[in-house]
Design an enzyme around this catalytic site. Structure first.
Site, short mmCIF file in Angstrom:
data_model
loop_
_atom_site.label_atom_id
_atom_site.label_comp_id
_atom_site.label_asym_id
_atom_site.label_seq_id
_atom_site.Cartn_x
_atom_site.Cartn_y
_atom_site.Cartn_z
N HIS A 114 -82.80 47.98 -4.03
CA HIS A 114 -83.85 47.83 -3.02
C HIS A 114 -85.17 48.27 -3.66
CE1 HIS A 114 -86.04 48.85 0.71
NE2 HIS A 114 -85.16 48.12 1.37
N ASP A 187 -78.48 55.85 -3.89
CA ASP A 187 -79.17 55.39 -2.69
C ASP A 187 -78.06 55.05 -1.69
OD1 ASP A 187 -80.26 53.90 -0.68
OD2 ASP A 187 -81.31 52.49 -1.99
N GLN A 190 -76.94 52.23 2.76
CA GLN A 190 -75.95 51.32 3.35
C GLN A 190 -74.55 51.90 3.30
OE1 GLN A 190 -76.88 48.80 5.04
NE2 GLN A 190 -78.98 48.60 4.33
N LYS A 213 -80.16 53.88 10.04
CA LYS A 213 -79.09 52.92 9.72
C LYS A 213 -77.74 53.46 10.18
CE LYS A 213 -81.78 51.08 6.04
NZ LYS A 213 -82.15 49.69 5.82
N CYS A 350 -86.16 43.01 0.54
CA CYS A 350 -86.73 44.07 -0.32
C CYS A 350 -85.96 44.20 -1.62
CB CYS A 350 -86.78 45.43 0.39
SG CYS A 350 -87.74 45.39 1.90
N1 PMP Z 1 -82.15 51.38 0.08
C1 PMP Z 1 -81.39 50.48 0.68
C2 PMP Z 1 -80.14 49.99 -0.01
C3 PMP Z 1 -81.74 49.99 1.94
O1 PMP Z 1 -80.98 49.09 2.54
C4 PMP Z 1 -82.92 50.48 2.55
C5 PMP Z 1 -83.38 49.97 3.90
N2 PMP Z 1 -83.38 48.57 4.01
C6 PMP Z 1 -83.68 51.44 1.88
C7 PMP Z 1 -83.26 51.87 0.65
C8 PMP Z 1 -84.92 52.02 2.47
O2 PMP Z 1 -84.62 52.76 3.60
P1 PMP Z 1 -85.75 53.27 4.59
O3 PMP Z 1 -86.64 52.09 4.84
O4 PMP Z 1 -85.01 53.70 5.80
O5 PMP Z 1 -86.45 54.40 3.91
#
Ligand code: PMP
Length: 393
Positions: A114, A187, A190, A213, A350
């Site tokens: 991401h 990270d 998910q 999430k 993203c």
């Molecule tokens: N890493 C991953 C794998 C994600 O799916 C996301 C959210 N789409 C993020 C980081 C970023 O998370 P947040 O926007 O809640 O900070």
């Protein structure tokens, strides 16, 4: 196999009545228990934390710290090792900014990261190397082993991909990182809502996740790290609550976790996160994982049967199915699905370097949660059939 409400929690989500919500990987809907906990915190219990001498503040402080303990326990860590952040993004930015490079200026990531696990490292002045993926959309750890050098300060990988749902062999990733004296950041955005996580048995050094999430509120998340690492990290943001003594000549800092929580925190966010952890804990993450794996199998089979649909990612994906209807842009697919009452995400998610790797500008993505069931997949399939009818005219 049809999965009909195996967890039987759909009616606990007031915001998804008559709606096929297949975008839980972007953000999860909230069960009534979480909504009630947040309402009660504002309506009855609200006060600041850590500073008040009056009873209400002491009680609120206890709730805030109880949430810290529950958040740490959720991922197999200790309470004093868990820092509340605004979310996973802020957690990764904190590590990128606060961790001294110790003469190592490279970071090893993967092609499926991401943006929030790419850009913070670039901003902090790291040279980025990206591990390729296997044909099944897994991070290629054999390649990681080859690529890692003693110039790498840290290996930073998604525990579960937000696009492909691929689950990392995190324990092996830790062994590889440590073999060259690098640290491992996972990270867990998910992974935390979808699988049981245990940072201790993985051997991770940093673990980041977001509450929203995990059926909790936005605006709060966490960074876990070992007490020994945190003790040596300098603060990265200054303000109230993170100090020991302040003079104009010299300021000294509080011990972790307070050292990394400058300013008034998201107090009610912590209460909501705790309620979410309790809620999902009652179901058990093992059950949620099994439920979502069954839904993935059902969805992949159904979409294959429709024909003319390309599926991305591994068959044993954790709760996430990315796809494209052949010859149709993902945005058009998602728009027609929206008309049919089915919410999917469309775009690069993203993860632009991953789209480049897949050779597509975008994918549509269906992602599941504890409340998902076969009716969602049936609606998705009917919607895809409609997409195909419209585009074959
Ligand atoms: N890493 C991953 C794998 C994600 O799916 C996301 C959210 N789409 C993020 C980081 C970023 O998370 P947040 O926007 O809640 O900070």
């Amino acid at each position: 196999a049809r999965i009909n409400s195996a967890l039987n929690v759909r009616d606990q989500f007031p915001a998804i009545a008559n709606w096929h919500y297949l975008d839980s990987a972007a953000t999860a809907q909230k069960p009534q228990a979480v909504i009630d906990a947040i309402t009660k915190a504002y309506a009855q219990d609200y006060a600041t934390v850590h500073r008040g001498v009056y009873e209400r503040s002491a009680v609120m402080t206890q709730s805030y710290e109880d949430s810290r303990a529950a958040s740490a326990k959720l991922i197999g860590g200790q309470s004093n090792e868990l820092i509340f952040t605004r979310g996973a993004t802020e957690a990764i930015n904190m590590v990128a900014r606060a961790l001294p490079k110790n003469g190592r200026s490279r970071v090893l990531l993967s092609r499926l990261e991401h943006h929030s696990n790419i850009v913070p490292w670039q901003l902090a002045g790291y040279e980025v190397d990206a591990v390729p993926l296997t044909a099944h959309g897994q991070i290629d750890l054999d390649a990681a082993e080859q690529m890692l050098t003693e110039e790498h300060r840290i290996v930073a990988l998604a525990h579960v991909s937000n696009v492909l749902g691929s689950i990392l062999d995190a324990k092996r990733a830790a062994e590889i990182a440590h073999s060259k004296g690098a640290l491992l950041l996972l990270d867990g955005c998910q992974a935390v809502p979808r699988l049981p996580v245990d940072v201790a048995s993985i051997g991770a050094d940093f673990y980041a996740f977001s509450a929203h999430k995990l059926y909790g509120p936005t605006g709060i998340g966490a960074l876990w790290s070992r007490a020994k690492i945190l003790a040596e990290l300098p603060p990265w943001q200054g303000g109230g609550a993170m100090i020991d003594t302040v003079t104009f000549e010299r300021t000294t800092f509080a011990d972790p976790p307070a050292r990394f929580e400058a300013g008034t925190p998201h107090i009610v966010g912590a209460v909501g996160l705790h309620a979410a952890i309790d809620w999902v804990g009652k179901l058990s993450l093992d059950s949620v994982h099994a439920h979502e794996c069954a839904l993935v199998a059902e969805a992949r089979a159904a979409l294959s049967e429709v024909g003319g649909v390309t599926l991305y990612g591994p068959e044993d994906s954790a709760g996430i199915v990315s796809f494209n209807v052949d010859g149709v842009h993902a945005h058009d697919t998602a728009t027609i699905l929206d008309d049919a009452g089915v919410a999917v995400r469309a775009g690069h998610h993203c993860a632009q370097p991953l789209m480049e790797w897949l050779g597509v500008p975008a994918t549509a993505r269906a992602s599941f949660a504890a409340h998902s069931d076969s009716s969602d997949i049936e609606a998705l399939v009917r919607g895809i059939e409609q997409v195909k009818r419209i585009f074959s005219r």
